[in-house]
Enzyme design. Structure first.
Site, PDB file in Angstrom:
ATOM      1  N   ASP A 223     -19.525 -60.370 -44.619  1.00 29.79           N
ATOM      2  CA  ASP A 223     -20.703 -60.431 -45.442  1.00 29.79           C
ATOM      3  C   ASP A 223     -21.754 -61.539 -45.076  1.00 29.79           C
ATOM      4  O   ASP A 223     -22.890 -61.689 -45.608  1.00 29.79           O
ATOM      5  CB  ASP A 223     -20.364 -61.057 -46.890  1.00 29.79           C
TER       6      ASP A 223
ATOM      7  N   GLU B 276     -16.006 -60.364 -35.979  1.00 31.20           N
ATOM      8  CA  GLU B 276     -15.894 -59.563 -37.389  1.00 31.20           C
ATOM      9  C   GLU B 276     -15.136 -58.067 -36.668  1.00 31.20           C
ATOM     10  O   GLU B 276     -15.766 -57.590 -35.898  1.00 31.20           O
ATOM     11  CB  GLU B 276     -16.970 -59.386 -38.023  1.00 31.20           C
TER      12      GLU B 276
ATOM     13  N   ASP C 145     -11.325 -58.141 -32.696  1.00 27.68           N
ATOM     14  CA  ASP C 145     -10.029 -58.459 -33.505  1.00 27.68           C
ATOM     15  C   ASP C 145     -10.173 -60.230 -33.112  1.00 27.68           C
ATOM     16  O   ASP C 145      -9.974 -60.503 -32.200  1.00 27.68           O
ATOM     17  CB  ASP C 145      -8.883 -57.891 -33.065  1.00 27.68           C
ATOM     18  N   GLY C 146     -10.121 -60.828 -34.244  1.00 24.69           N
ATOM     19  CA  GLY C 146     -10.078 -62.348 -34.121  1.00 24.69           C
ATOM     20  C   GLY C 146      -8.697 -62.796 -33.420  1.00 24.69           C
ATOM     21  O   GLY C 146      -8.922 -63.659 -32.687  1.00 24.69           O
TER      22      GLY C 146
ATOM     23  N   ASP D 219     -12.472 -66.667 -42.102  1.00 22.03           N
ATOM     24  CA  ASP D 219     -12.913 -66.331 -43.495  1.00 22.03           C
ATOM     25  C   ASP D 219     -12.519 -64.737 -43.671  1.00 22.03           C
ATOM     26  O   ASP D 219     -13.383 -63.966 -43.324  1.00 22.03           O
ATOM     27  CB  ASP D 219     -14.550 -66.387 -43.247  1.00 22.03           C
ATOM     28  N   SER D 220     -11.279 -64.607 -43.899  1.00 24.20           N
ATOM     29  CA  SER D 220     -10.501 -63.326 -43.770  1.00 24.20           C
ATOM     30  C   SER D 220     -10.009 -62.538 -45.039  1.00 24.20           C
ATOM     31  O   SER D 220     -10.234 -63.234 -46.098  1.00 24.20           O
ATOM     32  CB  SER D 220      -9.220 -63.599 -42.953  1.00 24.20           C
ATOM     33  N   THR D 221      -9.849 -61.422 -44.729  1.00 28.32           N
ATOM     34  CA  THR D 221      -9.417 -60.828 -45.893  1.00 28.32           C
ATOM     35  C   THR D 221      -7.743 -61.216 -46.284  1.00 28.32           C
ATOM     36  O   THR D 221      -7.547 -62.277 -45.441  1.00 28.32           O
ATOM     37  CB  THR D 221      -9.089 -59.181 -45.614  1.00 28.32           C
TER      38      THR D 221
END
Ligand code: SAM
Length: 280
Positions: A84, A104, A135-136, A153-155
């Site tokens: 975001d 991201e 992919d981080g 800052d992940s899901t």
């Protein structure tokens, strides 16, 4: 029309919807964007609240200004996730930062937020920002770069976010961090069983790798229970003893939630939370 998120099998969180603005099955998750009567616009991933116009500032101020007030020499920052843009927006307020790499996994999240959430995506136009869609977990494994600050800052640890809660991921974060390095992660919650288990698991892994591994809290009303945590891990700095209140004021950074009392107070955890973190 209502958006409903099951916080547990016995507790639902509901938001009255004005309009369903966007829907897409991305290669990674189900992305929905809504407009609501009380939270303004918000978006969800796999049916879980990610960010809304009313309270996104709480999460993004706490995940960024807390570490930035510890080490004024932070120059190279890596953001994992953060689709975001709220974390990058807060980072871009510091002229001392030289590079902001953001990794991201889902480009659709960034594009939808650029269209529907101009409030959080202002930082993407900063020339210091290098936005990568990857992919981080894979990025930290392969990068040869060194960072002073990593923001995860992940899901939640489901779907694409699962890899960002693994020992391998934290080990590689430790590897790419400088000797002054600080790792901040979205650290779930102590209240409901599902998030509590993930909180304990993440803390156990991070504590096994970092000299200093603390947890701090914020009140985020639209996340399950509203009692939300962040992890603070460092090779050198103590998040309270090394707090430099004056740093944030040098650049006129305005905040609606974060302040010096909140900084130190947020690391003062309730006994039941300390017990859960100590008794892994
Ligand atoms: N909690 C934040 C807030 O309050 O605003 C929102 C989190 S942000 C939307 C989470 C991001 O992590 C999503 O955009 C998701 O696509 C991304 N993500 C999940 N797994 C990832 C991975 N393995 N690598 C990189 N990004 C990932």
């Amino acid at each position: 029309m209502w958006f409903t998120e099951a916080w547990t099998p016995n507790i639902n969180f509901q938001v009255k919807i004005k309009e369903h603005l966007y829907s897409k099955k991305t290669p990674f998750q189900q992305l929905e964007v809504y407009d609501s009567y009380e939270l303004g616009r918000f978006f969800t991933l796999d049916g879980i609240m990610m960010a809304n116009e009313k309270d996104e500032f709480i999460y993004h101020e706490m995940i960024i200004h807390t570490p930035m007030s510890i080490n004024p020499k932070i120059k190279h920052v890596l953001v994992i996730g953060g689709g975001d843009g709220g974390s990058v927006r807060e980072l871009s307020k510091y002229p001392t930062i030289e590079t902001i790499d953001m990794v991201e996994i889902d480009e659709d999240v960034v594009r939808a937020c650029q269209k529907y959430f101009p409030i959080t995506t202002t930082g993407f136009s900063d020339p210091r920002v290098n936005l990568m869609f990857d992919d981080g977990l894979k990025y930290v494994k392969e990068t040869k770069k060194t960072y002073d600050l990593i923001i995860v800052d992940s899901t939640d640890p489901i779907g694409p976010g699962e890899g960002l809660f693994t020992q391998e991921f934290y080990m590689n974060c430790h590897r790419v961090l400088s000797e002054d390095g600080i790792l901040i992660n979205q650290h779930e919650s102590p209240y409901f069983e599902k998030e509590k288990i993930e909180m304990k698991r993440a803390h156990q892994k991070i504590k096994s790798l970092f000299k200093i591994a603390s947890v701090y809290q914020a009140f985020i009303p639209t996340y399950p229970s509203g009692h939300w945590l962040f992890g603070f891990a460092s090779k050198r700095y103590d998040p309270v003893l090394d707090f430099k209140d004056t740093f944030i004021h040098q650049f006129g950074v305005k905040t609606k939630y974060y302040n010096k009392e909140i900084h130190t107070g947020s690391f003062a955890l309730p006994n039941y939370v300390k017990d859960e973190l100590e008794n892994i």
